[in-house]
Scaffold this active site. Structure first.
Site, PDB file in Angstrom:
ATOM      1  N   GLU A   1       4.479   6.849 -12.053  1.00  0.00           N
ATOM      2  CA  GLU A   1       4.910   7.881 -11.305  1.00  0.00           C
ATOM      3  C   GLU A   1       6.156   7.403 -10.438  1.00  0.00           C
ATOM      4  O   GLU A   1       7.157   8.331 -10.292  1.00  0.00           O
ATOM      5  CB  GLU A   1       3.902   8.257 -10.232  1.00  0.00           C
TER       6      GLU A   1
ATOM      7  N   GLU B   1      -5.144   2.533 -11.982  1.00  0.00           N
ATOM      8  CA  GLU B   1      -4.655   3.277 -10.939  1.00  0.00           C
ATOM      9  C   GLU B   1      -3.070   2.542 -10.544  1.00  0.00           C
ATOM     10  O   GLU B   1      -2.060   3.452 -10.236  1.00  0.00           O
ATOM     11  CB  GLU B   1      -5.549   3.286  -9.961  1.00  0.00           C
TER      12      GLU B   1
END
Length: 116
Positions: A71, A64
């Site tokens: 991102e 994550e």
């Protein structure tokens, strides 16, 4: 080796984790990890089972964090919507999903026989 520089790098790593703590998905993974850790204490897991659980938690949270970094870099490199930017972000999120699903399956394999 510059010891001061080495330990200073930990400060950057901690700052990265703190920055990512505001991400909704990371909060979910951390809350899930807390539930699993409590369940592990209540269930009285073996040392091997604990190692597997801790490893899976680390893998999912690490994935994550990497997804969040990807991102951010994609958003920086391509502020406008671009199909390749979307694909990169989707693929990184998909990797987290694969690890998360594997961790759920492993958790079920460890916990269900002890609970049933």
């Amino acid at each position: 080796m510059n010891v001061r520089k080495f330990f200073g790098s930990f400060r950057f790593a901690v700052e990265g984790v703190r920055t990512a703590m505001y991400e909704q998905n990371l909060k979910f993974h951390l809350a899930s990890a807390a539930v699993v850790l409590i369940a592990g204490i209540v269930t009285d897991l073996t040392i091997i089972e604990w190692c597997i659980i801790i490893l899976m938690i680390a893998i999912v949270i690490g994935a994550e964090l990497i997804n969040t970094a990807i991102e951010r870099v994609v958003d920086l490199a391509s502020p406008e919507i671009h199909p390749l930017a979307k694909q990169a972000k989707d693929i990184a999120a998909g990797a987290v999903l694969v690890f998360a699903l594997a961790s759920v399956i492993i958790g079920l394999l460890i916990f269900l026989p002890k609970w049933l």
